[in-house]
Write a protein that holds these residues in place. Structure first.
Motif, PDB file in Angstrom:
ATOM      1  N   VAL A   5      22.588  40.987  -6.178  1.00 57.89           N
ATOM      2  CA  VAL A   5      22.400  39.693  -6.839  1.00 57.89           C
ATOM      3  C   VAL A   5      23.126  39.661  -8.176  1.00 57.89           C
ATOM      4  CG1 VAL A   5      20.683  38.156  -7.859  1.00 57.89           C
ATOM      5  CG2 VAL A   5      20.238  39.218  -5.658  1.00 57.89           C
ATOM      6  N   GLU A   6      23.082  40.759  -8.919  1.00 56.01           N
ATOM      7  CA  GLU A   6      23.790  40.798 -10.198  1.00 56.01           C
ATOM      8  C   GLU A   6      25.298  40.725 -10.004  1.00 56.01           C
ATOM      9  OE1 GLU A   6      22.436  44.217 -12.294  1.00 56.01           O
ATOM     10  OE2 GLU A   6      20.477  43.323 -12.742  1.00 56.01           O
ATOM     11  N   ILE A   7      25.816  41.389  -8.988  1.00 56.49           N
ATOM     12  CA  ILE A   7      27.250  41.323  -8.699  1.00 56.49           C
ATOM     13  C   ILE A   7      27.630  39.916  -8.249  1.00 56.49           C
ATOM     14  CG2 ILE A   7      29.040  42.100  -7.077  1.00 56.49           C
ATOM     15  CD1 ILE A   7      27.777  44.888  -7.248  1.00 56.49           C
ATOM     16  N   LEU A   8      26.810  39.317  -7.404  1.00 56.91           N
ATOM     17  CA  LEU A   8      27.084  37.971  -6.922  1.00 56.91           C
ATOM     18  C   LEU A   8      27.052  36.951  -8.059  1.00 56.91           C
ATOM     19  CD1 LEU A   8      27.662  36.492  -4.278  1.00 56.91           C
ATOM     20  CD2 LEU A   8      25.215  36.080  -4.072  1.00 56.91           C
ATOM     21  N   SER A   9      26.056  37.049  -8.924  1.00 56.05           N
ATOM     22  CA  SER A   9      26.010  36.110 -10.046  1.00 56.05           C
ATOM     23  C   SER A   9      27.163  36.375 -11.020  1.00 56.05           C
ATOM     24  CB  SER A   9      24.667  36.185 -10.762  1.00 56.05           C
ATOM     25  OG  SER A   9      24.459  37.448 -11.333  1.00 56.05           O
ATOM     26  N   GLY A  10      27.544  37.620 -11.199  1.00 59.17           N
ATOM     27  CA  GLY A  10      28.698  37.946 -12.026  1.00 59.17           C
ATOM     28  C   GLY A  10      29.986  37.387 -11.452  1.00 59.17           C
ATOM     29  N   LEU A  11      30.126  37.437 -10.122  1.00 62.25           N
ATOM     30  CA  LEU A  11      31.312  36.864  -9.486  1.00 62.25           C
ATOM     31  C   LEU A  11      31.365  35.353  -9.683  1.00 62.25           C
ATOM     32  CD1 LEU A  11      31.596  38.892  -6.158  1.00 62.25           C
ATOM     33  CD2 LEU A  11      33.142  38.925  -8.113  1.00 62.25           C
ATOM     34  N   THR A  55      24.183  31.473 -12.975  1.00 61.47           N
ATOM     35  CA  THR A  55      23.008  31.533 -13.844  1.00 61.47           C
ATOM     36  C   THR A  55      21.729  31.302 -13.053  1.00 61.47           C
ATOM     37  OG1 THR A  55      24.362  30.688 -15.642  1.00 61.47           O
ATOM     38  CG2 THR A  55      21.986  30.555 -15.926  1.00 61.47           C
ATOM     39  N   LEU A  56      21.768  30.346 -12.147  1.00 61.83           N
ATOM     40  CA  LEU A  56      20.602  30.052 -11.309  1.00 61.83           C
ATOM     41  C   LEU A  56      20.224  31.260 -10.458  1.00 61.83           C
ATOM     42  CD1 LEU A  56      18.665  27.719 -10.333  1.00 61.83           C
ATOM     43  CD2 LEU A  56      20.300  27.414  -8.481  1.00 61.83           C
ATOM     44  N   LEU A  57      21.202  31.890  -9.835  1.00 65.17           N
ATOM     45  CA  LEU A  57      20.923  33.074  -9.015  1.00 65.17           C
ATOM     46  C   LEU A  57      20.341  34.214  -9.845  1.00 65.17           C
ATOM     47  CD1 LEU A  57      24.050  33.305  -6.688  1.00 65.17           C
ATOM     48  CD2 LEU A  57      21.717  32.766  -6.026  1.00 65.17           C
ATOM     49  N   TYR A  58      20.931  34.440 -11.007  1.00 60.36           N
ATOM     50  CA  TYR A  58      20.473  35.540 -11.847  1.00 60.36           C
ATOM     51  C   TYR A  58      19.032  35.329 -12.297  1.00 60.36           C
ATOM     52  CZ  TYR A  58      20.196  38.908 -15.622  1.00 60.36           C
ATOM     53  OH  TYR A  58      19.802  39.934 -16.428  1.00 60.36           O
ATOM     54  N   GLN A  62      15.586  37.405 -11.479  1.00 62.16           N
ATOM     55  CA  GLN A  62      14.859  38.063 -12.564  1.00 62.16           C
ATOM     56  C   GLN A  62      13.430  37.560 -12.708  1.00 62.16           C
ATOM     57  OE1 GLN A  62      15.762  40.633 -14.553  1.00 62.16           O
ATOM     58  NE2 GLN A  62      17.631  40.800 -13.341  1.00 62.16           N
ATOM     59  N   HIS A  63      13.231  36.242 -12.595  1.00 63.28           N
ATOM     60  CA  HIS A  63      11.917  35.665 -12.862  1.00 63.28           C
ATOM     61  C   HIS A  63      11.176  35.208 -11.619  1.00 63.28           C
ATOM     62  CE1 HIS A  63      12.682  35.859 -17.130  1.00 63.28           C
ATOM     63  NE2 HIS A  63      13.853  35.269 -16.943  1.00 63.28           N
ATOM     64  N   GLY A  64      11.863  35.100 -10.508  1.00 61.46           N
ATOM     65  CA  GLY A  64      11.207  34.777  -9.249  1.00 61.46           C
ATOM     66  C   GLY A  64      10.931  33.306  -9.014  1.00 61.46           C
ATOM     67  N   HIS A  65      11.498  32.426  -9.827  1.00 61.38           N
ATOM     68  CA  HIS A  65      11.331  30.995  -9.585  1.00 61.38           C
ATOM     69  C   HIS A  65      12.623  30.271  -9.948  1.00 61.38           C
ATOM     70  CE1 HIS A  65      10.935  29.964 -13.882  1.00 61.38           C
ATOM     71  NE2 HIS A  65      10.280  31.111 -13.969  1.00 61.38           N
TER      72      HIS A  65
END
Length: 112
Positions: A5-11, A55-58, A62-65
């Motif tokens: 998820v972090e790699i995807l949001s970074g991309l 940003t939405l994915l990250y 992280q927060h679950g919502h």
């Protein structure tokens, strides 16, 4: 799963930054106000969309919502930015801003 998820949001963020760079080069390099505005409105819209999706994915991970403010921003920018670019170009045309001398087609000339 966290790394993916972090790699995807970074991309998504990197693609957005790349599109902002394309937009900046288009504003600098293109010959007239119409093509510059096209570059600015289209690629900047996609750039901000990619950044907001990343940003939405990250933050979802992280927060679950889902933060609906980001979703509303995506919808608002997707709907208003292309329309604003179109209206700016149309108003520039109707106020008499000259097209590039090598332009081959003027679709609004018959409506004048």
């Amino acid at each position: 799963m966290t790394v993916i998820v972090e790699i995807l949001s970074g991309l998504f963020l990197l693609m957005g930054v790349f599109l902002f760079l394309v937009s900046a080069f288009g504003i600098i390099r293109l010959p007239d106000v119409y093509t510059r505005n096209h570059a600015a409105s289209k690629s900047s819209t996609l750039g901000i969309m990619f950044i907001l999706i990343g940003t939405l994915l990250y933050f979802y991970h992280q927060h679950g919502h889902v933060d609906f403010r980001i979703v509303l921003a995506i919808i608002f920018i997707f709907m208003t930015s292309p329309v604003a670019g179109h209206l700016i170009n149309r108003s520039a045309y109707h106020t008499g801003v000259k097209m590039w001398d090598q332009s081959v087609q003027d679709d609004l000339k018959k409506n004048r």
